[in-house]
Structure formats: structure tokens, C-alpha cells
Design an enzyme around this catalytic site. Structure first.
Site, PDB file in Angstrom:
ATOM      1  N   GLY A  12      12.596  60.247 -78.711  1.00 36.09           N
ATOM      2  CA  GLY A  12      11.597  60.456 -77.656  1.00 36.09           C
ATOM      3  C   GLY A  12      11.052  61.882 -77.647  1.00 36.09           C
ATOM      4  N   ARG A  16       8.438  64.637 -69.880  1.00 35.41           N
ATOM      5  CA  ARG A  16       8.632  65.371 -68.624  1.00 35.41           C
ATOM      6  C   ARG A  16       9.054  66.826 -68.831  1.00 35.41           C
ATOM      7  NH1 ARG A  16      12.297  60.607 -66.237  1.00 35.41           N
ATOM      8  NH2 ARG A  16      12.392  60.142 -68.460  1.00 35.41           N
ATOM      9  N   ASN A 171      22.997  53.461 -64.755  1.00 32.50           N
ATOM     10  CA  ASN A 171      23.329  53.413 -66.177  1.00 32.50           C
ATOM     11  C   ASN A 171      23.173  54.808 -66.773  1.00 32.50           C
ATOM     12  OD1 ASN A 171      23.381  52.920 -68.958  1.00 32.50           O
ATOM     13  ND2 ASN A 171      21.258  52.167 -68.991  1.00 32.50           N
TER      14      ASN A 171
HETATM   15  C1  UD1 Z   1      17.329  55.229 -70.033  1.00 33.89           C
HETATM   16  C2  UD1 Z   1      17.826  53.854 -69.613  1.00 33.89           C
HETATM   17  C3  UD1 Z   1      18.209  53.886 -68.133  1.00 33.89           C
HETATM   18  C4  UD1 Z   1      19.230  54.958 -67.883  1.00 33.89           C
HETATM   19  C5  UD1 Z   1      18.750  56.314 -68.404  1.00 33.89           C
HETATM   20  C6  UD1 Z   1      19.861  57.323 -68.367  1.00 33.89           C
HETATM   21  C7  UD1 Z   1      16.662  52.166 -70.958  1.00 33.89           C
HETATM   22  C8  UD1 Z   1      15.603  51.144 -70.951  1.00 33.89           C
HETATM   23  N1  UD1 Z   1      16.839  52.853 -69.832  1.00 33.89           N
HETATM   24  O1  UD1 Z   1      16.142  55.494 -69.308  1.00 33.89           O
HETATM   25  O2  UD1 Z   1      18.759  52.623 -67.751  1.00 33.89           O
HETATM   26  O3  UD1 Z   1      19.515  55.061 -66.511  1.00 33.89           O
HETATM   27  O4  UD1 Z   1      18.329  56.211 -69.786  1.00 33.89           O
HETATM   28  O5  UD1 Z   1      19.427  58.611 -68.700  1.00 33.89           O
HETATM   29  O6  UD1 Z   1      17.352  52.322 -71.929  1.00 33.89           O
HETATM   30  N2  UD1 Z   1      14.496  57.147 -77.043  1.00 33.89           N
HETATM   31  C9  UD1 Z   1      14.174  56.867 -78.358  1.00 33.89           C
HETATM   32  N3  UD1 Z   1      13.127  56.043 -78.621  1.00 33.89           N
HETATM   33  C10 UD1 Z   1      12.385  55.444 -77.657  1.00 33.89           C
HETATM   34  C11 UD1 Z   1      12.706  55.739 -76.302  1.00 33.89           C
HETATM   35  C12 UD1 Z   1      13.777  56.584 -76.030  1.00 33.89           C
HETATM   36  O7  UD1 Z   1      14.848  57.360 -79.271  1.00 33.89           O
HETATM   37  O8  UD1 Z   1      11.465  54.708 -77.988  1.00 33.89           O
HETATM   38  C13 UD1 Z   1      15.617  58.044 -76.771  1.00 33.89           C
HETATM   39  C14 UD1 Z   1      15.195  59.317 -76.071  1.00 33.89           C
HETATM   40  O9  UD1 Z   1      14.907  60.346 -77.027  1.00 33.89           O
HETATM   41  C15 UD1 Z   1      16.423  59.674 -75.246  1.00 33.89           C
HETATM   42  C16 UD1 Z   1      17.049  58.318 -74.950  1.00 33.89           C
HETATM   43  O10 UD1 Z   1      16.528  57.416 -75.900  1.00 33.89           O
HETATM   44  O11 UD1 Z   1      17.344  60.452 -75.966  1.00 33.89           O
HETATM   45  C17 UD1 Z   1      16.735  57.823 -73.529  1.00 33.89           C
HETATM   46  O12 UD1 Z   1      15.345  57.696 -73.393  1.00 33.89           O
HETATM   47  P1  UD1 Z   1      14.570  58.022 -72.056  1.00 33.89           P
HETATM   48  O13 UD1 Z   1      13.121  57.809 -72.270  1.00 33.89           O
HETATM   49  O14 UD1 Z   1      15.018  59.339 -71.518  1.00 33.89           O
HETATM   50  O15 UD1 Z   1      15.091  56.811 -71.131  1.00 33.89           O
HETATM   51  P2  UD1 Z   1      15.137  56.762 -69.581  1.00 33.89           P
HETATM   52  O16 UD1 Z   1      13.821  56.327 -69.052  1.00 33.89           O
HETATM   53  O17 UD1 Z   1      15.724  58.010 -69.071  1.00 33.89           O
HETATM   54 MG    MG Z   2      16.225  59.976 -70.027  1.00 32.83          MG
END
Ligand code: UD1
Ligand code: MG
Length: 452
Positions: A12, A16, A171
């Protein structure tokens, strides 16, 4: 449980953060935040270690490239479920447990992770999810349990139904899951939700549908699983990490007068009985020996310091080497390539760059020493300047053992002052001075008597 693989999600952008730099490269205590989950993973000795990269993948790979880890590229960031699928080639043929970590959760400890894996094993779960209860759960996925305490489903904040937002267990985004189940479940996940993303969290409901064993593992300390989404959390994580580092040093015999205002990077090493006053920044790969004193307001980066060294207030030091029993400052500036040999002294308002200062040599006040090699037991008078730059090139100054340089001397480089020479105050030296010689190069004092 059998084999363990660790998968770290780091693709990601971190919208933010409002930054041009990918989130996982923002530093916490001097190391990019991705360093911490990676370090934790290595302690667990997994048979496979995979990092999913996407946004600025080249930067992340360049920083963390290593033989024991595989990068999986997620070209488009379509959600956490999609990110895990991007790692499926790297986990081909792996049938053990996959520990899924987030690249933006740097404070998770080894103890908690081991307990989590142990509970997963003990409960013979197909899927375990690390959870925590928060005062303010907004923005996180909420945890819904069955009557027996097992996990029912996870609902993202944006998909909550009225009334559901008051659930405070969330979570953390850390999972322990059977590899075969993980990839078969993900093949059923669709982006039918508020964010049009493939949610990894949907595998919880799928496991329930298949009557598999799914458990939440609730941790007490919410800081440990804090995900960094904005610079507010980044500051908080830095504060917590710094506190841990400071406590470690104190337990190993270092006195920190005020740990809250002492900034020590992760890689810094400090010897016993060293005392560090407030507002000091010890950065990068700095090492300090035993019995040193670092007075208030010093910044020391990537510098090796011996034992019994005193660095007086407000000194700035980078990429230098300082031997035992040296005194520096107050208000000294040691720039890259400075070497101070045993017992030497650099006093107030002295700047040194790319120079060697020999044993017992002193420059106590107001001097600039650049591109110079100084021998032993030299006295550099106040206001001495090595004129090392002619507008195009830098030139060297050599000063041999036992030389005395009078105050306000300019040494126009390239130039050599041979052993035991003595330079008269106010001289501008442009030619080599032979050994055991007094050199005076200044206008003579002239007296004109008043007529009247
Ligand atoms: C996610 C969880 C949420 C949890 C929260 C905790 C999901 C759908 N939701 O939400 O339940 O409470 O984390 O912090 O999983 N990432 C990728 N590729 C993507 C999207 C994200 O590698 O396409 C990685 C991001 O770099 C990050 C992690 O996954 O390290 C979490 O992604 P983020 O977008 O922060 O998820 P949240 O909306 O916070
Ligand atoms: Mg997150």
C-alpha cells in the site's frame, strides 16, 4: 503445526501519510518501519519469508533485498486479499501455517507473536486472528464472535450496519492461517463491499461456512498492534520504540538523565557507565564506549566513540572516529572523515572536516581544520584556519609532531609545517616551514609618532 511461512503485506501507498515516500519506508527509531516486522519474522526462522510490495516497490526492494526473502509484486493495490494472492507463486508447494503480518505494524513483540502461534497450534485452528479492544475502534475492522467465543466474521468499518459500530474488539490485521485453506478461500473472495476491494478478512466468514476452527487471539496492549496510518501514529510509534530502546540501555548500565528527551536510534551501541544528558540525539550506527559523558544537546550520527570520552554541550558530530580520553566541545562541529586520536582535544567553536588529529593534540578554541593531517602534541592556537579551498579544489595541510601554531594563523594549503616548528601569531603561511624553525609571516608593527 509443521512448517511456518511469514508473509508481510507492504504494497500500500499509505495515502493517509500524505507523503511522496511509501509508508513502510518512513523511519521508526532510525530504521524504516518495515524493518521491524521483518526482524521479528527472522527470529521465528520461517522456511519461507515473503514481502508483498507494490507502491515504490523498487525502493522497498533496494532497501531490504536479502537472500532469505522473496518479494511478491502486487501491481495494483486492490485490497489485502488481493495482496495475499500476489504471494501465492512464492508460496507454491507450501502446506504449513502462514503468519500474515503488516508492514505498518512495527511494535509487535516476539513474545506476543510466539503466544499467538502457540494458541493457533493448541486450538488446532485453521485460522487465528490477533485482536484487541480499543476505546475508539473507528476505522478498523470489527470482530464478531460466536456464542462460544470463536470467531464469526470481521466487518470493515465502512461496511458496518447501524448499531454495529459500537463493537470495540477490532482486527489487528495479523493472522495465522493454514496455507491450503488460505488460498482456496481467497479464490472465493469478491470485491462486493463499500471499498470495492478484495478483503482478506472475508476468509473468516468463509471458514465458518466450511465449519472450520477459527479463533480470535486478544492481546492486552493495543500499542503492540497499532497500525501506522498517519503521522500521528508514526510519532506515537517512535515514542514507544524510543522508550523501549532507552530502557534496554539503562538495564545494561547506561545512565540516561532524562530518557524522555533522549533520542537513541535502534542500531546505537553504548558502553557501561556512560552518562547521557537530556536532548541528545544518538543516530544511525553510532557506538559509544564505556564511561563517556555526553552533555546536553549533542547530536552524534554514525560515529564511533571510544571510552572515557567527554562530549560537551551542543556539539554536532557525524561520520567520525573518536578514540579514548578525548574531549570535544562545547559547541564543536566534527564533520565526516574526522579522526581524533587518544587524548586529543577539540574545544569550543572548532570545526573539523576530513582530518586526522594526532595523540594529545589540542585545538581549544575557534578554529577550522579541513583536509589536514596533524601529528602528536600539537597546539593549534585560537583562530587558526586551514585555507583548504582555492575556489576550485580542496588542498591538504600537513602538520608534524610538536608544532606550535600561534593564534589567528592562516595556513594556505597545500602546505606543510614540519616537526617542532613554531608559527608566530597572525601569520599567513604559504610555504613549507622547516623543522625546529620559527616562522613569522605578517606585516611588521610600525609606530608613527604624533606631530603636534
Ligand atoms: C486492515 C483490515 C482491518 C484491520 C486493519 C488493522 C482488511 C480488509 N482490513 O484495514 O480489518 O482492522 O487492517 O490495521 O484487511 N496492503 C497491500 N495491498 C493492498 C492493500 C493493503 O499490500 O492492496 C497492505 C498495506 O500496505 C498495509 C496492510 O496491507 O501494510 C493493511 O492495509 P491498510 O490499507 O492499512 O488496511 P486497513 O484499511 O487499515
Ligand atoms: Mg492500516
Amino acid at each position: 503445526m509443521g512448517e511456518l511461512a511469514v508473509l508481510i503485506l507492504a504494497a500500500g501507498k499509505g495515502t493517509r501519510m500524505k507523503s511522496d515516500l511509501v509508508k513502510v519506508l518512513h523511519p521508526v527509531a532510525g530504521s524504516p518501519m518495515l524493518f521491524y516486522p521483518l526482524d521479528l519474522s527472522r527470529i521465528l526462522k520461517p522456511s519461507r519469508l515473503v514481502v508483498v510490495v507494490g507502491f515504490q516497490a523498487d525502493l522497498v526492494q533496494a532497501r531490504f533485498k536479502a537472500e532469505d526473502l522473496t518479494f511478491a509484486l502486487q501491481k495494483e493495490q486492490l485490497g489485502t486479499g488481493h495482496a495475499v494472492l500476489a504471494a501465492s507463486p512464492a508460496l507454491q508447494g507450501f502446506h504449513g501455517t502462514v503468519l500474515i503480518l503488516s508492514g505498518d505494524v512495527p511494535l509487535l513483540t516476539e513474545g506476543t507473536t510466539r503466544n499467538f502461534l502457540q494458541s493457533h497450534r493448541d486450538r488446532q485452528a485453521i485460522l487465528s486472528v490477533m485482536t484487541v479492544e480499543l476505546e475508539n475502534p473507528r476505522g478498523y475492522g470489527r470482530v464478531f464472535r460466536n456464542a462460544d467465543g470463536s470467531l464469526l466474521r470481521i466487518v470493515e468499518d465502512k461496511d458496518l450496519k447501524p448499531g454495529e459500530e459500537k463493537v470495540r474488539e477490532i482486527n489487528s490485521g495479523i493472522y495465522s492461517v493454514d496455507a491450503d485453506f488460505l488460498f482456496s478461500a481467497l479464490s472465493h473472495v469478491t470485491p462486493q463491499n463499500a471499498q470495492r476491494e478484495y478483503y482478506l478478512t472475508d476468509i473468516v466468514a468463509l471458514a465458518n461456512k466450511e465449519k472450520k476452527r477459527v479463533f480470535p487471539f486478544r492481546v492486552e496492549d493495543s500499542l503492540e498492534v497499532m497500525g501506522i496510518n498517519s503521522r500521528v501514529e508514526l510519532a506515537k510509534a517512535n515514542q514507544v520504540m524510543r522508550k523501549r530502546i532507552a530502557e534496554q540501555h539503562m538495564l545494561e548500565g547506561v545512565t540516561l538523565i532524562d530518557p524522555e528527551t533522549t533520542y537513541i536510534d535502534r542500531e546505537v551501541k553504548i558502553g557501561q557507565d556512560t552518562v547521557i544528558y537530556p536532548n541528545c540525539h544518538l543516530l544511525g550506527k553510532t557506538t559509544l564506549g564505556a564511561g563517556c559523558v555526553i552533555e546536553p544537546g549533542c547530536k552524534v550520527s554514525n560515529t564511533q566513540v571510544g571510552s572515557q570520552v567527554i562530549i560537551k554541550a551542543s556539539s554536532v558530530i557525524s561520520e567520525s572516529r573518536i578514540e579514548d580520553h578525548v574531549e570535544v566541545g562545547p559547541f564543536a562541529h566534527l564533520r565526516p572523515g574526522t579522526q581524533l586520536r587518544e587524548g586529543s582535544k577539540i574545544g569550543n567553536f572548532v570545526e573539523v572536516k576530513k582530518s586526522l588529529i594526532g595523540k594529545g593534540t589540542k585545538a581549544n578554541h575557534l578554529a577550522y581544520i579541513g583536509d589536514a593531517t596533524l601529528g602528536e602534541k600539537i597546539n593549534v592556537g585560537a583562530g587558526t584556519i586551514t585555507c583548504n579551498y582555492d575556489g576550485k579544489k580542496k588542498h591538504a595541510t600537513v602538520i608534524e609532531n610538536g608544532v606550535f601554531i600561534g593564534s589567528n594563523t592562516s595556513l594556505v594549503a597545500p602546505v606543510k609545517i614540519s616537526r617542532n616548528a613554531f608559527i608566530g601569531a597572525g601569520s599567513t603561511i604559504t610555504k613549507e616551514v622547516p623543522p625546529n624553525t620559527l616562522a613569522v609571516a605578517r606585516g611588521k608593527q610600525v609606530h608613527y609618532r604624533r606631530r603636534s
